[in-house]
Design an enzyme around this catalytic site. Sequence first.
Site, short mmCIF file in Angstrom:
data_model
loop_
_atom_site.label_atom_id
_atom_site.label_comp_id
_atom_site.label_asym_id
_atom_site.label_seq_id
_atom_site.Cartn_x
_atom_site.Cartn_y
_atom_site.Cartn_z
N TYR A 1 44.72 40.86 34.60
CA TYR A 1 44.13 39.53 34.43
C TYR A 1 44.86 38.58 35.37
O TYR A 1 46.10 38.49 35.32
CB TYR A 1 44.31 39.04 33.00
CG TYR A 1 43.40 39.66 31.97
CD1 TYR A 1 42.26 39.00 31.53
CD2 TYR A 1 43.70 40.90 31.40
CE1 TYR A 1 41.43 39.55 30.57
CE2 TYR A 1 42.87 41.46 30.44
CZ TYR A 1 41.74 40.79 30.03
OH TYR A 1 40.92 41.34 29.08
N LYS B 1 36.52 41.13 22.77
CA LYS B 1 36.32 41.21 21.33
C LYS B 1 34.89 41.51 20.89
O LYS B 1 34.67 41.90 19.74
CB LYS B 1 36.75 39.87 20.68
CG LYS B 1 38.24 39.64 20.72
CD LYS B 1 38.96 40.56 19.78
CE LYS B 1 40.45 40.63 20.06
NZ LYS B 1 40.91 41.93 20.52
#
Length: 394
Positions: A204, A300
């Site tokens: 990231y 998620k």
Amino acid sequence: MAIHRIPVGIVGAGPAGLLLGHLLQRAGIESITVDIRSEHHVIERVRAGVLEQTTVDLLRDVGLGGRLTNEGLRHEGLYLAFGGVRHRLDLADLTGGRAITVYGQNEIVRDLIEARRAAGDWILFDAEHVALTHLDTEQPRLQVRTADGEETFVCDYIAGCDGFHGISRASIPSSALRVYEQVHAYTWLGVLAQAAPASQELVYCLHDDGFALLSMRSTSITRLYLQCPPDERLDAWPDERIWRELRIRLQMRDGWVPNEGPILQKGLTGMRSFVIEPMCFGRLFLAGDAAHIVPPTGAKGLNLAVADVWRLARALDEHYRTGSDAALDAYSDAGLRRTWRAQRFSCWMTSLLHRPEGATDFDRRRQRADLEYLVHSRAAMTSLAENYVGFPLD
């Protein structure tokens, strides 16, 4: 018109609907799953691929761990990159041995379709029309029209697993729902490239030009993302521009840079947060994207859907075994607690790693300070790791 009586009707043959049917079959509860899309479309579309530890454990526990174990890529850490330097977070060390596994959503769908067909379960793809009626009664109905004719399924319960744009949530009177929504000022340009991943773990990255992410789908396919303006057009991003921007954002001071190769797929994904309350209406229960959308930064979405259908399958099993509706009555509240926790984490990750349009020098320095603190504080790293690898289903 043929009329059938069946305990549970499932709308949507994505991973949520298929997994729910699988769990119900293992509990001895008959169901049917219907989808307006083709089987090929459901299998081939590329979506999420980061599985929490709890998701992996569940899939293995219910007999779906074969290819997942052999082909899934277990990651015990991830990288946060900024200022041209990658910082590794040891997820396993921070969470007592838990980790994530990269295994494409489309591969989960393949496994589920194979398992459900082997069990003789009823799956209808390519439905020309699907409608829900009698939702305010004890016998809700699932009406399906296919090329072979029309059929009505009189159900005890219906599960809406048909995504954000499906008919399930749209069939509920708007007055019965409370909607929470926020559209984020970011869009992801995602590409699949035929290139070996340059890192064994996700990277990231926050760059002055915006967010970038290196992920993967296999040992030979890399998945990459770039932050771009929310009104961006896909035709403004030829392959050459994509690789140029990825090199700029992801190249590190030590010379690390993503491997390049032919781009197989590309697409734009807008970012939003969306939650409806409650996650049910009468005997219709919503699961997955039909009930909630989270920004993809926190990985998620698929994992929330798995938790939803696990909880719903247990509640239906309790109902048919004992006659108790306690778990069904608690389904929405339990799901919303998990959903809002995921929203908090996903929105935090998004604000941490994306440059807002028109970012000021203050914004840049604040974000840098946030990241510096995060990678040098074990307490902060533990908080991120616990949320990222996922909490127990119950």
